[in-house]
Enzyme design. Structure first.
Site, PDB file in Angstrom:
ATOM      1  N   SER A   8      43.045  47.214  45.294  1.00 12.09           N
ATOM      2  CA  SER A   8      41.682  47.728  45.326  1.00 12.09           C
ATOM      3  C   SER A   8      41.581  48.647  46.533  1.00 12.09           C
ATOM      4  CB  SER A   8      40.687  46.568  45.383  1.00 12.09           C
ATOM      5  OG  SER A   8      39.373  47.016  45.171  1.00 12.09           O
ATOM      6  N   HIS A  34      41.079  48.694  41.060  1.00  8.65           N
ATOM      7  CA  HIS A  34      39.644  48.674  40.781  1.00  8.65           C
ATOM      8  C   HIS A  34      39.117  50.109  40.795  1.00  8.65           C
ATOM      9  CE1 HIS A  34      39.387  44.321  42.477  1.00  8.65           C
ATOM     10  NE2 HIS A  34      39.825  44.351  41.237  1.00  8.65           N
ATOM     11  N   ASP A  92      39.762  39.021  43.992  1.00  9.31           N
ATOM     12  CA  ASP A  92      40.450  39.272  42.729  1.00  9.31           C
ATOM     13  C   ASP A  92      41.964  39.268  42.947  1.00  9.31           C
ATOM     14  OD1 ASP A  92      40.616  39.748  40.013  1.00  9.31           O
ATOM     15  OD2 ASP A  92      40.324  41.916  40.196  1.00  9.31           O
TER      16      ASP A  92
END
Length: 188
Positions: A13, A40, A133
């Protein structure tokens, strides 16, 4: 190319893009594994990531598409706005269910589904990011006998994701950026 017997997953991310580019630059020209990258990205803001990386790396960078067979020597990117799953027949599945860890695509969703299908032939790498995540997905990769690699939090631009994964992992390899690049140089 034939269906991939081995799969390498890269999840990241915020702060992970530069490391991902360095990893992909170090991959040998021909590999039997498939590489799947999930970053992401917000579907509201289109990017040309795959196109620009194809030009930079001088090899095709593909968007993972629904029902496409996962082939060796390919590098796939998860599409923004969809969860990416690996099906038992070694194809991709795209899903628009609710975000997981505030993300769609979710790293956990990909890691979990790929771990169940590829078991010991699955390697998952988790990089820089600002939420949790990927931590549960790393744990599932380990549960099914796969290899887990976590970026050293000291090398991550944002260390929330690596730190979270380290606390849930039972046996991850925590590697510095240079060690990660060396690992990718040796992929077969």
């Amino acid at each position: 190319m034939a269906q991939a017997e081995d799969i390498i997953l890269i999840g990241g991310s915020a702060g992970s893009y530069g490391v991902i580019v360095n990893m992909l630059e170090s991959i040998p020209a021909k590999i039997s594994s498939a590489i799947i990258v999930i970053i992401h990205r917000n579907a509201k803001y289109p990017t040309q990531m795959e196109k620009s990386l194809t030009l930079k790396l001088k090899r095709p960078i593909l968007s993972a598409e629904d029902k496409v067979t996962i082939e060796g020597n390919n590098i796939y990117f998860a599409s923004p706005g969809y969860h990416l799953l690996v099906e038992p027949d070694h194809t991709f599945s795209l899903d628009i269910s609710d975000p997981v860890n505030f993300s769609r695509p979710s790293i956990d969703v990909l890691f979990e589904s790929a771990a169940e299908v590829y078991t010991t032939r699955c390697t998952a790498l988790l990089l820089s990011g600002a939420n949790n995540d990927g931590a549960y997905g790393i744990k599932r990769v380990e549960f099914f006998g796969g290899t887990s690699i976590i970026q050293d939090p000291n090398d991550a631009l944002i260390n929330t994701m690596p730190n979270s994964a380290i606390t849930t992992s039972s046996k991850a390899n925590v590697l510095k950026n240079k060690e990660i690049i060396n690992y990718f140089c040796s992929i077969k």
